[in-house]
Motif scaffolding. Structure first.
Motif, PDB file in Angstrom:
ATOM      1  N   ASN A 157       0.822  -1.220   0.000  1.00 15.78           N
ATOM      2  CA  ASN A 157       0.000   0.000   0.000  1.00 15.78           C
ATOM      3  C   ASN A 157       0.852   1.265   0.000  1.00 15.78           C
ATOM      4  O   ASN A 157       0.501   2.251  -0.641  1.00 15.78           O
ATOM      5  CB  ASN A 157      -0.966  -0.002   1.187  1.00 15.78           C
ATOM      6  CG  ASN A 157      -2.089  -0.991   0.993  1.00 15.78           C
ATOM      7  OD1 ASN A 157      -2.454  -1.314  -0.130  1.00 15.78           O
ATOM      8  ND2 ASN A 157      -2.615  -1.499   2.090  1.00 15.78           N
ATOM      9  N   THR A 158       1.970   1.240   0.699  1.00 15.61           N
ATOM     10  CA  THR A 158       2.864   2.402   0.710  1.00 15.61           C
ATOM     11  C   THR A 158       3.448   2.626  -0.679  1.00 15.61           C
ATOM     12  O   THR A 158       3.503   3.750  -1.169  1.00 15.61           O
ATOM     13  CB  THR A 158       3.993   2.196   1.743  1.00 15.61           C
ATOM     14  OG1 THR A 158       3.406   2.018   3.028  1.00 15.61           O
ATOM     15  CG2 THR A 158       4.924   3.387   1.785  1.00 15.61           C
ATOM     16  N   VAL A 159       3.868   1.551  -1.323  1.00 17.29           N
ATOM     17  CA  VAL A 159       4.466   1.669  -2.657  1.00 17.29           C
ATOM     18  C   VAL A 159       3.401   2.049  -3.687  1.00 17.29           C
ATOM     19  O   VAL A 159       3.678   2.801  -4.620  1.00 17.29           O
ATOM     20  CB  VAL A 159       5.181   0.359  -3.050  1.00 17.29           C
ATOM     21  CG1 VAL A 159       5.667   0.412  -4.485  1.00 17.29           C
ATOM     22  CG2 VAL A 159       6.351   0.095  -2.107  1.00 17.29           C
ATOM     23  N   LYS A 160       2.174   1.562  -3.518  1.00 13.03           N
ATOM     24  CA  LYS A 160       1.097   1.843  -4.471  1.00 13.03           C
ATOM     25  C   LYS A 160       0.912   3.336  -4.716  1.00 13.03           C
ATOM     26  O   LYS A 160       0.702   3.763  -5.850  1.00 13.03           O
ATOM     27  CB  LYS A 160      -0.233   1.281  -3.954  1.00 13.03           C
ATOM     28  CG  LYS A 160      -0.617  -0.024  -4.536  1.00 13.03           C
ATOM     29  CD  LYS A 160      -2.001  -0.400  -4.042  1.00 13.03           C
ATOM     30  CE  LYS A 160      -2.278  -1.855  -4.316  1.00 13.03           C
ATOM     31  NZ  LYS A 160      -3.560  -2.272  -3.779  1.00 13.03           N
ATOM     32  N   GLY A 161       0.983   4.105  -3.666  1.00 14.38           N
ATOM     33  CA  GLY A 161       0.776   5.539  -3.810  1.00 14.38           C
ATOM     34  C   GLY A 161       1.815   6.199  -4.692  1.00 14.38           C
ATOM     35  O   GLY A 161       1.539   7.202  -5.347  1.00 14.38           O
ATOM     36  N   TYR A 162       3.003   5.656  -4.727  1.00 10.70           N
ATOM     37  CA  TYR A 162       4.081   6.253  -5.513  1.00 10.70           C
ATOM     38  C   TYR A 162       4.242   5.605  -6.881  1.00 10.70           C
ATOM     39  O   TYR A 162       4.689   6.240  -7.822  1.00 10.70           O
ATOM     40  CB  TYR A 162       5.409   6.131  -4.750  1.00 10.70           C
ATOM     41  CG  TYR A 162       5.490   7.064  -3.578  1.00 10.70           C
ATOM     42  CD1 TYR A 162       6.011   8.337  -3.730  1.00 10.70           C
ATOM     43  CD2 TYR A 162       5.036   6.685  -2.326  1.00 10.70           C
ATOM     44  CE1 TYR A 162       6.087   9.209  -2.655  1.00 10.70           C
ATOM     45  CE2 TYR A 162       5.099   7.542  -1.253  1.00 10.70           C
ATOM     46  CZ  TYR A 162       5.629   8.805  -1.418  1.00 10.70           C
ATOM     47  OH  TYR A 162       5.697   9.658  -0.353  1.00 10.70           O
ATOM     48  N   ALA A 163       3.932   4.331  -6.954  1.00 13.42           N
ATOM     49  CA  ALA A 163       4.233   3.585  -8.178  1.00 13.42           C
ATOM     50  C   ALA A 163       2.985   2.869  -8.681  1.00 13.42           C
ATOM     51  O   ALA A 163       2.987   1.661  -8.873  1.00 13.42           O
ATOM     52  CB  ALA A 163       5.353   2.585  -7.890  1.00 13.42           C
ATOM     53  N   ALA A 164       1.945   3.601  -8.881  1.00 11.76           N
ATOM     54  CA  ALA A 164       0.661   3.019  -9.269  1.00 11.76           C
ATOM     55  C   ALA A 164       0.762   2.230 -10.575  1.00 11.76           C
ATOM     56  O   ALA A 164       0.082   1.226 -10.746  1.00 11.76           O
ATOM     57  CB  ALA A 164      -0.389   4.107  -9.393  1.00 11.76           C
ATOM     58  N   HIS A 165       1.591   2.662 -11.502  1.00  8.33           N
ATOM     59  CA  HIS A 165       1.682   1.969 -12.785  1.00  8.33           C
ATOM     60  C   HIS A 165       2.525   0.696 -12.713  1.00  8.33           C
ATOM     61  O   HIS A 165       2.670  -0.008 -13.702  1.00  8.33           O
ATOM     62  CB  HIS A 165       2.211   2.913 -13.871  1.00  8.33           C
ATOM     63  CG  HIS A 165       3.617   3.353 -13.641  1.00  8.33           C
ATOM     64  ND1 HIS A 165       3.946   4.352 -12.763  1.00  8.33           N
ATOM     65  CD2 HIS A 165       4.774   2.917 -14.182  1.00  8.33           C
ATOM     66  CE1 HIS A 165       5.266   4.514 -12.770  1.00  8.33           C
ATOM     67  NE2 HIS A 165       5.782   3.663 -13.618  1.00  8.33           N
ATOM     68  N   GLU A 166       3.073   0.376 -11.564  1.00 10.17           N
ATOM     69  CA  GLU A 166       3.851  -0.851 -11.379  1.00 10.17           C
ATOM     70  C   GLU A 166       2.946  -1.973 -10.876  1.00 10.17           C
ATOM     71  O   GLU A 166       3.331  -2.781 -10.046  1.00 10.17           O
ATOM     72  CB  GLU A 166       4.991  -0.614 -10.379  1.00 10.17           C
ATOM     73  CG  GLU A 166       5.969   0.455 -10.766  1.00 10.17           C
ATOM     74  CD  GLU A 166       6.904   0.036 -11.899  1.00 10.17           C
ATOM     75  OE1 GLU A 166       6.869  -1.133 -12.304  1.00 10.17           O
ATOM     76  OE2 GLU A 166       7.664   0.883 -12.366  1.00 10.17           O
TER      77      GLU A 166
ATOM     78  N   ASN B 105      10.394   8.328   1.920  1.00  8.49           N
ATOM     79  CA  ASN B 105       9.187   8.256   2.729  1.00  8.49           C
ATOM     80  C   ASN B 105       9.463   7.466   4.008  1.00  8.49           C
ATOM     81  O   ASN B 105       9.927   6.326   3.955  1.00  8.49           O
ATOM     82  CB  ASN B 105       8.065   7.596   1.910  1.00  8.49           C
ATOM     83  CG  ASN B 105       6.786   7.453   2.685  1.00  8.49           C
ATOM     84  OD1 ASN B 105       6.697   6.613   3.568  1.00  8.49           O
ATOM     85  ND2 ASN B 105       5.809   8.255   2.336  1.00  8.49           N
ATOM     86  N   GLN B 106       9.150   8.056   5.145  1.00  9.93           N
ATOM     87  CA  GLN B 106       9.448   7.439   6.434  1.00  9.93           C
ATOM     88  C   GLN B 106       8.725   6.090   6.612  1.00  9.93           C
ATOM     89  O   GLN B 106       9.310   5.138   7.116  1.00  9.93           O
ATOM     90  CB  GLN B 106       9.076   8.393   7.574  1.00  9.93           C
ATOM     91  CG  GLN B 106       9.564   7.937   8.938  1.00  9.93           C
ATOM     92  CD  GLN B 106      11.083   7.827   9.010  1.00  9.93           C
ATOM     93  OE1 GLN B 106      11.814   8.618   8.422  1.00  9.93           O
ATOM     94  NE2 GLN B 106      11.558   6.841   9.731  1.00  9.93           N
ATOM     95  N   ASN B 107       7.473   6.008   6.187  1.00  7.19           N
ATOM     96  CA  ASN B 107       6.736   4.751   6.317  1.00  7.19           C
ATOM     97  C   ASN B 107       7.412   3.639   5.515  1.00  7.19           C
ATOM     98  O   ASN B 107       7.539   2.506   5.980  1.00  7.19           O
ATOM     99  CB  ASN B 107       5.287   4.907   5.836  1.00  7.19           C
ATOM    100  CG  ASN B 107       4.459   5.724   6.776  1.00  7.19           C
ATOM    101  OD1 ASN B 107       4.784   5.864   7.954  1.00  7.19           O
ATOM    102  ND2 ASN B 107       3.377   6.282   6.267  1.00  7.19           N
ATOM    103  N   PHE B 108       7.841   3.987   4.295  1.00  4.43           N
ATOM    104  CA  PHE B 108       8.507   2.997   3.464  1.00  4.43           C
ATOM    105  C   PHE B 108       9.819   2.547   4.105  1.00  4.43           C
ATOM    106  O   PHE B 108      10.115   1.356   4.160  1.00  4.43           O
ATOM    107  CB  PHE B 108       8.767   3.547   2.065  1.00  4.43           C
ATOM    108  CG  PHE B 108       9.505   2.584   1.186  1.00  4.43           C
ATOM    109  CD1 PHE B 108       8.864   1.473   0.667  1.00  4.43           C
ATOM    110  CD2 PHE B 108      10.840   2.779   0.883  1.00  4.43           C
ATOM    111  CE1 PHE B 108       9.543   0.568  -0.133  1.00  4.43           C
ATOM    112  CE2 PHE B 108      11.522   1.887   0.087  1.00  4.43           C
ATOM    113  CZ  PHE B 108      10.877   0.773  -0.426  1.00  4.43           C
TER     114      PHE B 108
END
Length: 191
Positions: A54-63, A122-125
């Motif tokens: 979910n954390t990565v989704k926000g940044y890399a939606a096309h992946e 991103n701190q969460n990542f």
């Protein structure tokens, strides 16, 4: 006099059976406990994956392909339940294969994340990445402890004359946890 010799001999054999059987039970429970620790660490990793995805989704939606692969690998691994009593070489190999799929998918996800400078900061990542790396290390330790317990148990089951008691009461050798070549380490984490 002969009567006392026979009584003594029967007592020695009974004590041997008693001690040997209880030793096997203790070693088998240690093995079961070590397996539970392995499962706990894999479950911890599995629980962290949705947060990481979910954390990565926000940044890399096309992946979506990579994100889907991680989710699918987690689902496959979660669908394989293996209790300590079911430890056979074939079932353990199936379990290991599913876990290797998760490790591989996580490695690809972390490689994708490196392409996103904002995500890497991103701190969460960063926290999730550190937790997954720590979990991979805990998994390696838990697997080593399981293999140590399996070795102690297997040696006890195979030694003569204890192997006679083991055969009589159904104590059989247990498989070791082996990783495929190159998948034993945690996914490489780079910043």
């Amino acid at each position: 006099m002969k009567k006392w010799i026979w009584i003594g001999l029967v007592a020695v054999v009974a004590i041997f059976f008693y001690a040997t059987y209880n030793g096997f039970v203790t070693k088998e429970e240690g093995l079961n406990s070590a397996w539970s620790n392995v499962e706990t660490q894999y479950q911890r990793r599995s629980d962290l994956i949705p947060n990481l995805v979910n954390t990565v989704k926000g940044y890399a939606a096309h992946e979506s392909e990579t994100l889907g692969a991680v989710t699918d690998a987690r689902a496959r691994a979660a669908s394989i339940s293996l209790s300590a009593g079911e430890l056979t070489p074939a079932k353990l190999a199936e379990f290991q294969e599913a876990q290797a799929g998760v490790r591989s998918a996580l490695g690809r996800l972390i490689a994708v994340a490196e392409s996103y400078p904002d995500l890497k900061a991103n701190q969460n990542f960063l926290e999730l990445q550190a937790q997954i790396e720590g979990t991979e290390n805990r998994i390696a330790v838990a697997r080593k402890e399981f293999n140590d317990a399996a070795r102690h148990y297997n040696v006890a089951v195979r030694r003569f004359p204890a192997n006679l008691v083991a055969g009589l009461f159904g104590f059989e050798q247990k498989p070791y946890f082996e990783s495929a070549e190159g998948t034993d380490a945690a996914p490489e984490v780079k910043f």
